[in-house]
Design a protein around this motif. Structure first.
Motif, PDB file in Angstrom:
ATOM      1  N   CYS A   1      75.952  33.013  49.774  1.00 33.36           N
ATOM      2  CA  CYS A   1      76.003  34.034  48.721  1.00 33.36           C
ATOM      3  C   CYS A   1      74.636  34.664  48.473  1.00 33.36           C
ATOM      4  N   PHE A   2      73.556  33.961  48.884  1.00 33.55           N
ATOM      5  CA  PHE A   2      72.203  34.458  48.627  1.00 33.55           C
ATOM      6  C   PHE A   2      71.573  35.144  49.832  1.00 33.55           C
ATOM      7  N   GLU A   3      72.316  35.263  50.894  1.00 37.94           N
ATOM      8  CA  GLU A   3      71.723  35.825  52.104  1.00 37.94           C
ATOM      9  C   GLU A   3      71.203  37.251  51.896  1.00 37.94           C
ATOM     10  N   SER A   4      71.952  38.038  51.163  1.00 38.54           N
ATOM     11  CA  SER A   4      71.568  39.448  50.970  1.00 38.54           C
ATOM     12  C   SER A   4      70.685  39.687  49.754  1.00 38.54           C
ATOM     13  N   VAL A   5      70.453  38.641  48.937  1.00 32.48           N
ATOM     14  CA  VAL A   5      69.710  38.823  47.692  1.00 32.48           C
ATOM     15  C   VAL A   5      68.295  39.356  47.906  1.00 32.48           C
TER      16      VAL A   5
ATOM     17  N   ASN B   1      71.989  43.393  37.306  1.00 34.92           N
ATOM     18  CA  ASN B   1      73.134  42.740  36.659  1.00 34.92           C
ATOM     19  C   ASN B   1      74.332  42.698  37.599  1.00 34.92           C
ATOM     20  N   ASP B   2      74.564  43.806  38.307  1.00 39.03           N
ATOM     21  CA  ASP B   2      75.672  43.848  39.262  1.00 39.03           C
ATOM     22  C   ASP B   2      75.459  42.839  40.385  1.00 39.03           C
TER      23      ASP B   2
ATOM     24  N   VAL C   1      77.160  35.264  41.347  1.00 39.99           N
ATOM     25  CA  VAL C   1      77.903  34.270  40.557  1.00 39.99           C
ATOM     26  C   VAL C   1      79.370  34.221  40.976  1.00 39.99           C
ATOM     27  N   GLY C   2      79.964  35.394  41.199  1.00 39.34           N
ATOM     28  CA  GLY C   2      81.353  35.462  41.639  1.00 39.34           C
ATOM     29  C   GLY C   2      81.521  34.787  42.995  1.00 39.34           C
TER      30      GLY C   2
END
Length: 247
Positions: free
Chosen positions: A106-110, A230-231, A237-238
């Protein structure tokens, strides 16, 4: 000023005798009288011209200070951006660090998303600066045009006496020309002073509106970046919730 003008001219004409426009030899003003009259008249015109120039100088200095303050703010736009945008971003560091403790795709693109958001906000802030500078240049051009126009009018004031001498061959006509055009000189300088005062007020309002608009523009860039963060957080989180539910 008008009373001073009348008084000076009356003093110069004290040696003149009233008479018809015809040229009776004994009633023609002497060359000495003419010289005295035009010496005083030229001195008076110079004084009027200086008052006009003082108004133009005041306009230039006043506007210059106001515009310089805006330009300084634009030069500090990067600092303003850092204070507004990056400080908002820092608020999310803790949340991101806490979430990133979980090993998840989930954090790969962060990291790239963060860079994109920051770069996008910086681009919007830069556009705010460009728009502000464009408006500053228009204000400057308007002031410069007014100063040029005023300087040309000052030349007209100074040239009144010489023009009366050049356009008329008879001494009496030369003096009458000066008397008739004296109120014109006063009217010109009054117009310059009024125009300068009005433009100083207008420029002040323009600069004030400019600063407010720039601040609002920058605020939009900040709000946009915050919304994107925020998005992004909501998506992370989703994603985490979905992956945990799947387990």
């Amino acid at each position: 000023m008008k009373l001073l003008l009348i008084g000076v001219l009356a003093l110069c004409l004290g040696q003149l005798q009233a008479g018809p426009v015809a040229v009776p030899a004994k009633k023609v003003p002497s060359a000495e009288t003419r010289a005295l009259f035009f010496a005083e008249f030229t001195h008076l015109l110079d004084g009027i011209a200086k008052e006009a120039l003082a108004s133009l100088t005041s306009l230039e200095q006043n506007a210059g200070k106001q515009i310089a303050s805006v330009e300084d703010a634009i030069q500090d736009l990067e600092q303003l951006y850092n204070e507004k945008v990056l400080k908002e971003i820092e608020r999310y560091d803790g949340a991101l660090n806490e979430l990133s403790s979980s090993v998840s795709p989930c954090f790969e693109s962060v990291p790239q998303n963060i860079r994109d958001i920051v770069q996008g906000a910086r681009g919007k802030a830069g556009q705010c600066g460009k728009q502000t500078l464009d408006r500053v240049r228009k204000i400057q051009a308007n002031i410069e045009q007014h100063i040029q126009d005023g300087a040309e009018k000052v030349k007209q004031i100074v040239a009144i006496g010489q023009k009366c001498l050049q356009d008329n061959s008879w001494i009496g006509d030369q003096i009458n020309c000066a008397l008739q055009n004296a109120p014109v000189a006063v009217s010109i300088v009054e117009g310059i002073v009024k125009d300068a005062a009005g433009l100083i007020g207008h420029t002040s309002r323009e600069v004030s509106a400019l600063a407010k608009d720039t601040e609002q523009c920058l605020a939009v860039a900040v709000q946009g970046a915050v919304g994107e963060f925020n998005d992004m957080l909501a998506q992370v989180v989703g994603c985490l919730d979905a992956s945990q539910s799947g387990n």
